[in-house]
Design an enzyme around this catalytic site. Structure first.
Site, PDB file in Angstrom:
ATOM      1  N   GLY A 414       1.015  -1.206   0.170  1.00 53.46           N
ATOM      2  CA  GLY A 414       0.118  -0.064   0.071  1.00 53.46           C
ATOM      3  C   GLY A 414       0.809   1.238   0.176  1.00 53.46           C
ATOM      4  O   GLY A 414       2.075   1.246  -0.553  1.00 53.46           O
ATOM      5  N   SER A 415       0.226   2.115   0.773  1.00 52.04           N
ATOM      6  CA  SER A 415       1.005   3.571   0.610  1.00 52.04           C
ATOM      7  C   SER A 415       2.243   3.800   1.305  1.00 52.04           C
ATOM      8  O   SER A 415       3.034   4.811   1.296  1.00 52.04           O
ATOM      9  CB  SER A 415      -0.008   4.744   1.184  1.00 52.04           C
ATOM     10  N   THR A 416       2.865   2.777   1.913  1.00 53.58           N
ATOM     11  CA  THR A 416       4.140   2.758   2.665  1.00 53.58           C
ATOM     12  C   THR A 416       4.997   2.649   1.278  1.00 53.58           C
ATOM     13  O   THR A 416       6.347   2.959   1.702  1.00 53.58           O
ATOM     14  CB  THR A 416       4.504   1.687   3.667  1.00 53.58           C
ATOM     15  N   LYS A 418       4.955   4.780  -1.078  1.00 52.26           N
ATOM     16  CA  LYS A 418       5.162   6.070  -1.663  1.00 52.26           C
ATOM     17  C   LYS A 418       6.540   6.781  -1.376  1.00 52.26           C
ATOM     18  O   LYS A 418       6.861   7.453  -2.304  1.00 52.26           O
ATOM     19  CB  LYS A 418       3.996   6.933  -1.337  1.00 52.26           C
TER      20      LYS A 418
END
Length: 675
Positions: A414-416, A418
């Site tokens: 997921g967004s980790t 980014k």
């Protein structure tokens, strides 16, 4: 004519005489042949052709041949080397006198080497109508101190299994004590208590009856039934209340941190048939304990040690001391110290509240692994003592899957991801951190060629323009999708590979590698967009995820994660991943995520955390569709002793990744703060 016959007769007699001289064997020649048979273990030939009559009468074939053949097998005798000291060259042998020779004996046994010297005597006699030199033998030629009526015995001494300690010397898997639970038949008179006992010990009434009905049992004897860990206090207290049930202390492997370290420590147990076959040449027996899972199994060769063995002579004389022939002392297994901080591991496990998930912590200065948690765990002692089928089935069917080791698996991050995507763009020069993008609405697609596919963001309220800092604070999927499209799939894939994707994680404990996609490539713009914010087919191992965040604190270095203190610290796995300037930009935004963003629950008054949340939607399995895994990767921005990455499954109805941030903050919070 008569003279011719006389000459011929004289010549014939001389030939016979000379021939007889050549055929007459010396005692040295007989000894050399005898020793040759000895070296080859040919005891039957030695007995039949070389022993004198008195020796044969005294010992017989059984006492000479069969005994030595059995000893060779039982004692593991091999590499026998028997030599003799050659006599003077001009010696003349007298058949009326014995011939003696110093001999030297060497051999290898299961208990080590044996060497001794003896004097061997040969006598000239007639044996089975054959005149020759024959060997005088007695049992001291087996071992010098062995008398005719003495017995050769073997004893073993067991090794202590090596222990597993944490970085501070705290016990993870050690040799301790437990309790053997037993019944004193004369005091166990209430039949109704038998059912209670069977339930407590997970056994059957039939088994208890079989133990009590053994021929040796007497009313006041202790009859063992089961073993119990010394830290299972509730069980021990209940057992103590049953009349006639008592306990004795017994050596037992202990796992003091129990569930918190269960998947890492593993456990020992009775060797399986499969393991016995695999290790058939390594001295294991059917009753041996062996590492069955986790580090207990991985480190089996180092932890096992070696049993001691002693060959000795049990003297027939009353009161005589036994004589040691050879002895190999027991060698204890190694003590192995881990980089793991057991207290931090326990604290992290407890912070996860029994939720299904995993976490890992690394020291960003050294690459040392400080925690590896899989939640929920199990009780290693329960497996070591022999878990019942019913209990195992309960664990196996538990929806939280306590037997599944999650820290070895990989998950959509997921967004980790980014901050990693941003780093690749910054280093490639395609991402300007101060340039703001105007993004309107909750969904976006590049153009109509994308069909029904659109990128969706959670926080459409993020104020324009969206620069890198806002994109991280608001975790804007559209921003990162557009940045990935700008850099292109080639640059993005190459950047991910530089971070260690699609290669084995250089770690002692087997971990599933992180992958960019199932095929290792990105085949469409839609897949590129998804992958940029940790979705698509991307999967990441939790330890690898924690290690990737090291680059923001080391200005571009990612260290090889280590597990053993003996390993060299700060071994560079990847380097040059981010410049000092760009690392500083990312660090500032990661702190802002906690202060201003949606991880404010982790904004502790006394510990300035920085990090990134992430939520990954599960799409692969129909039964998981709609479920979400929540992530949070964080560190103390002022004193980054460790980076902690945590994943919790099924957070869709529990506050999402903010819930994970709240759990993680409990690990960093001082006592009483955010508890």
């Amino acid at each position: 004519m008569k003279k011719g016959w006389a000459v011929f007769a004289a010549f014939f007699l001389i030939v016979i005489f000379l021939s007889g001289c050549r055929d007459k064997v010396t005692p040295e020649e007989r000894l050399a042949k005898y020793l040759g048979h000895w070296n080859n273990g040919e005891f039957a030939d030695m007995y039949s052709n070389y022993l004198n009559e008195e020796t044969k009468d005294t010992y017989g074939k059984k006492g000479f041949v069969e005994r030595q053949e059995k000893l060779q097998k039982d004692l593991g005798i091999e590499n026998v080397e028997v030599t003799y000291t050659k006599p003077a060259k001009d010696i003349e042998w007298d058949s009326e006198k014995p011939a003696s020779f110093p001999i030297q004996v060497k051999m290898e046994t299961v208990a080590g080497p044996v060497e001794f010297e003896k004097t061997m005597t040969l006598v000239y006699e007639t044996n089975d109508e054959i005149e020759d030199w024959f060997v005088e033998w007695d049992s001291s030629f087996i071992f010098p101190e062995l008398g005719e009526k003495d017995t050769i015995r073997i004893s073993t001494s067991t090794f202590a299994r090596g222990e597993i300690l944490d970085r501070n010397g705290l016990p993870i898997a050690v040799n301790g004590t437990g309790y053997e639970i037993g019944i004193v038949p004369g005091k166990f008179t209430d039949d109704e208590k038998k059912a209670e006992l069977t339930e407590l010990l997970g056994t059957t009434a039939k088994y208890i009856d079989s133990q009590l009905n053994q021929s040796w049992v007497k009313p006041d004897y202790f009859v063992p039934i089961a073993k119990v860990s010394n830290n299972d206090i509730p069980l021990l207290e209940k057992l103590a209340e049953i009349p006639g049930v008592t306990r004795k202390e017994t050596p037992m492997r202990e796992y003091p941190y129990g569930e918190a370290l269960s998947h890492l420590s593993g456990f020992i147990g009775v060797i399986t048939a499969e393991q016995l076959e695999k290790h058939k040449d390594e001295g294991y027996t059917e009753s041996d304990l062996i590492g069955r899972q986790g580090l207990e199994r991985l480190l089996e060769d180092r932890l096992r040690g070696e049993n001691g063995i002693r060959i000795y002579i049990d003297k027939a004389e009353e009161g005589a001391e036994a004589v040691t022939v050879a002895e190999r002392p027991a060698v204890d297994g190694e003590t192995v110290s881990l980089t793991i901080d057991a207290q931090l591991q326990k604290q992290t496990y407890q912070a996860m509240r029994g939720e299904a998930g995993t976490s890992a912590a690394v020291n960003p200065k050294t690459g040392e692994t400080l925690t590896l948690v899989s939640s929920p765990g199990f009780n290693p002692t329960e497996f070591m003592l022999g878990i019942s089928g019913e209990r195992y089935k309960a664990l196996e069917t538990n929806p939280l899957k306590p037997l599944f080791n999650r820290f070895t698996a990989s998950y959509a991050p997921g967004s980790t991801l980014k901050p990693i995507t941003a780093t690749i763009g910054l280093e490639a020069g395609t991402l300007n951190p101060t340039e703001g993008l105007t993004i309107n609405g909750k969904t976006w697609q590049k153009d109509a060629s994308w069909g029904d596919y659109k990128v969706t963001r959670v926080h459409a309220e993020a104020p324009n323009p969206i620069d890198l800092n806002k994109a991280l604070v608001y975790s804007d999927n559209i921003y990162f999708a557009q940045q990935a499209l700008d850099m292109g799939s080639k640059t993005f894939v190459e950047g991910l590979k530089r971070f260690g994707f699609d290669e084995e994680i250089p770690f002692t404990y087997g971990m599933k590698p992180s992958q960019i996609s199932n095929e290792g490539t990105i085949g469409s713009q839609g897949q590129l967009a998804d992958t940029s914010f940790g979705q698509g087919e991307m999967l990441t191992n939790i330890l690898h995820l924690a290690s990737m965040y090291e680059v923001f604190l080391t200005e571009g270095l990612m260290y090889k994660p280590t597990l053993f203190l003996e390993e060299e610290d700060a071994q560079v796995w990847k380097e040059g991943l981010v410049s000092a300037k760009n690392a500083s930009i990312i660090r500032t935004s990661l702190r802002n995520v906690v202060v201003d963003g949606f991880a404010q629950v982790a904004n502790l008054p006394s510990v300035p955390l920085a990090g990134k949340t992430g939520t990954a939607e599960l799409k692969a399995a129909s039964e998981d569709k709609g479920r979400e895994n929540g992530f949070f990767v964080t560190y103390n921005s002022e004193n980054p002793d460790f980076i902690l990455a945590m994943m919790i499954e099924g957070v869709e109805d529990n506050g999402g990744s903010a819930y994970v941030a709240e759990l993680v903050s409990r690990v960093f919070a001082p006592t009483g703060e955010n508890q």
